[in-house]
Design a protein around this motif. Structure first.
Motif, short mmCIF file in Angstrom:
data_model
loop_
_atom_site.label_atom_id
_atom_site.label_comp_id
_atom_site.label_asym_id
_atom_site.label_seq_id
_atom_site.Cartn_x
_atom_site.Cartn_y
_atom_site.Cartn_z
N GLN A 2 -107.28 -21.79 13.09
CA GLN A 2 -106.89 -22.18 14.52
C GLN A 2 -105.28 -22.03 14.81
N LEU A 3 -105.36 -21.53 16.22
CA LEU A 3 -103.73 -21.35 16.69
C LEU A 3 -103.55 -22.90 16.96
N GLN A 4 -102.20 -23.13 16.32
CA GLN A 4 -101.60 -24.44 16.50
C GLN A 4 -100.47 -24.30 17.38
N GLU A 5 -99.53 -23.53 17.22
CA GLU A 5 -98.16 -23.54 18.20
C GLU A 5 -97.68 -21.92 18.17
N THR A 6 -97.05 -21.79 19.39
CA THR A 6 -96.67 -20.52 19.89
C THR A 6 -95.09 -20.50 20.45
N HIS A 7 -94.21 -19.72 19.79
CA HIS A 7 -92.98 -19.73 20.01
C HIS A 7 -92.22 -18.36 20.47
N ILE A 8 -91.58 -18.31 21.60
CA ILE A 8 -91.06 -17.04 21.86
C ILE A 8 -89.50 -16.90 21.65
N VAL A 9 -89.04 -16.02 20.90
CA VAL A 9 -87.80 -16.10 20.48
C VAL A 9 -86.87 -15.62 21.67
N PRO A 10 -85.99 -16.42 22.18
CA PRO A 10 -85.00 -16.06 23.28
C PRO A 10 -84.01 -14.85 22.82
N LYS A 11 -83.10 -14.42 23.75
CA LYS A 11 -82.35 -13.43 23.55
C LYS A 11 -81.19 -13.92 22.56
N LEU A 12 -80.69 -13.10 21.37
CA LEU A 12 -80.07 -13.56 20.57
C LEU A 12 -78.83 -12.67 20.39
N GLU A 13 -77.91 -13.35 20.31
CA GLU A 13 -76.42 -12.66 20.23
C GLU A 13 -76.36 -11.59 18.88
N LYS A 14 -77.02 -12.05 17.73
CA LYS A 14 -77.05 -11.25 16.67
C LYS A 14 -78.49 -11.52 15.81
N PRO A 15 -79.07 -10.57 15.21
CA PRO A 15 -80.10 -10.85 14.44
C PRO A 15 -79.91 -11.67 13.51
N ASP A 47 -95.18 -11.49 15.89
CA ASP A 47 -95.76 -10.38 16.52
C ASP A 47 -96.98 -9.83 15.77
N LYS A 48 -97.94 -10.80 15.32
CA LYS A 48 -99.17 -10.53 14.98
C LYS A 48 -98.97 -9.95 13.27
N THR A 49 -97.88 -9.89 12.91
CA THR A 49 -97.64 -9.61 11.42
C THR A 49 -97.43 -10.73 10.66
N LEU A 50 -97.84 -10.89 9.47
CA LEU A 50 -97.54 -11.98 8.44
C LEU A 50 -96.11 -12.19 8.28
N ALA A 51 -95.43 -13.39 8.52
CA ALA A 51 -93.97 -13.58 8.46
C ALA A 51 -93.63 -13.54 7.16
N THR A 52 -92.48 -13.29 7.02
CA THR A 52 -91.66 -13.22 5.74
C THR A 52 -90.12 -14.04 5.98
N THR A 53 -89.96 -14.74 4.98
CA THR A 53 -88.39 -15.45 5.15
C THR A 53 -87.37 -14.54 5.31
N SER A 54 -87.31 -13.31 4.91
CA SER A 54 -86.51 -12.34 5.09
C SER A 54 -86.13 -11.42 5.91
N LYS A 55 -87.59 -11.56 7.20
CA LYS A 55 -87.48 -10.54 8.38
C LYS A 55 -86.39 -11.21 9.18
N TYR A 56 -85.78 -10.14 9.83
CA TYR A 56 -84.78 -10.44 10.96
C TYR A 56 -85.17 -10.91 12.17
N ILE A 57 -84.91 -11.54 12.93
CA ILE A 57 -85.30 -11.89 14.31
C ILE A 57 -84.15 -11.28 15.37
N SER A 58 -84.44 -10.79 16.18
CA SER A 58 -83.39 -10.18 17.31
C SER A 58 -83.76 -10.80 18.63
N GLY A 59 -84.82 -11.40 19.01
CA GLY A 59 -85.06 -11.72 20.40
C GLY A 59 -86.41 -11.06 20.99
N GLY A 60 -87.21 -12.15 21.67
CA GLY A 60 -88.28 -11.56 22.25
C GLY A 60 -89.76 -11.34 21.33
N GLU A 61 -89.36 -11.94 20.17
CA GLU A 61 -90.70 -11.66 19.24
C GLU A 61 -91.62 -13.17 19.51
#
Length: 287
Positions: A2-15, A47-61
């Motif tokens: 069951q979906l519990q929470e959703t978060h949209i990443v704001p624009k980031l200066e660096k990944p 973005d509908k893909t299983l998360a990993t701790t090593s994935k880089y976030i850049s904004g908008g995800e």
């Protein structure tokens, strides 16, 4: 699931690596270890893909957290904290009397910061961390770091005495109008300057004084110990007191009123103040 929470990443200066970014983004998981457990259980998606701790976030995800039938619930402290200043690097908040800054208890200022502050968009963002301490019974301003660099730089400013703090206290007994208290604490040099702003006659305590205090060093319980040393302890202090002159039920009359320093990153001069608590004004209504 069951979906519990959703978060949209704001624009980031660096990944930034998801492991670092994810702390505090979900209400039900306030810690890095909790995020890791949820990722291992396959409950976090980017973005509908299983998360990993090593994935880089850049904004908008779009980051989603699901709850499985067997997943545990993470307890999150609901504590409203007044924020007086905040940017991507640091924050200044008001600590009420009677709350611990940090420690092993659940109800602490440190445990309530992530829910009350905006997550930094900088690459080295971390869980917000208090930079200095205020005693449990003391009210007033507390400086908080929001990035690794900010925590390091603010700690350096304190060490180099580049942050000016002003306190107000109500002290007991007849007192000199001003002075400097030089009294070692734990065998370390300690100094406090004081100025009496007003005094009133008291049947029980002879005099009560509104005192402006500026510690030049930062020893544990310095102001309380120094005022007791000159036989003018702080009203309501049950640890540093004179026999027969303890006030019960009103708390400690010590308030951290101002913080002043140059912002270590923007280089702007910061000056934040917080008015005296109501219990002070009942004795000194003109302030």
């Amino acid at each position: 699931m069951q979906l519990q929470e959703t978060h949209i990443v704001p624009k980031l200066e660096k990944p930034i690596r998801f492991q670092e970014y994810s702390v505090g983004i979900f209400n039900t998981i306030p810690t890095k270890s909790g995020i890791k457990k949820a990722i291992k259980k396959g409950l976090v998606f980017i973005d509908k893909t299983l998360a990993t701790t090593s994935k880089y976030i850049s904004g908008g995800e779009k980051i989603t957290l699901f709850e499985s039938e067997n997943s545990s619930t993470f307890e999150r402290l609901e504590l409203a904290i007044e924020v007086l200043f905040e940017d991507d690097y640091l924050a200044i908040i008001y600590k009420p009397a009677g709350i611990l800054v940090s420690g092993n208890k659940f109800v602490t200022i440190a445990n309530g910061l992530a829910q009350n502050l905006k997550k930094s968009t900088l690459a080295d963002a971390v869980k917000p961390q208090p930079i200095h301490r205020l005693d449990h019974p003391t009210s007033g301003l507390l400086l908080v770091g929001k990035t690794s660099a900010a925590i390091t730089e603010l700690g350096r400013l304190f060490k180099d005495k580049e942050i000016q703090k002003t306190y107000f206290a109500i002290s007991i007994g007849k007192m000199s109008s001003d002075g400097i208290i030089n009294l070692p604490i734990d065998e370390k040099k300690s100094q406090t300057t004081f100025e009496v702003l007003d005094s009133v006659i008291s049947d029980r305590f002879e005099f009560l004084n509104l005192v402006k205090l500026q510690p030049k060093t930062g020893r544990k319980h310095q102001l309380r110990k120094h005022l007791l040393a000159i036989e003018n302890p702080i009203l309501g202090d049950k640890e540093y007191f004179l026999d027969g002159k303890i006030l019960n039920g009103k708390g400690l009359y010590l308030h951290a009123a101002t913080l002043e320093f140059k912002h270590p990153f923007t280089k702007t001069q910061i000056f934040i103040s917080k008015e005296l608590p109501k219990k002070f004004k009942k004795i000194f209504p003109q302030f």
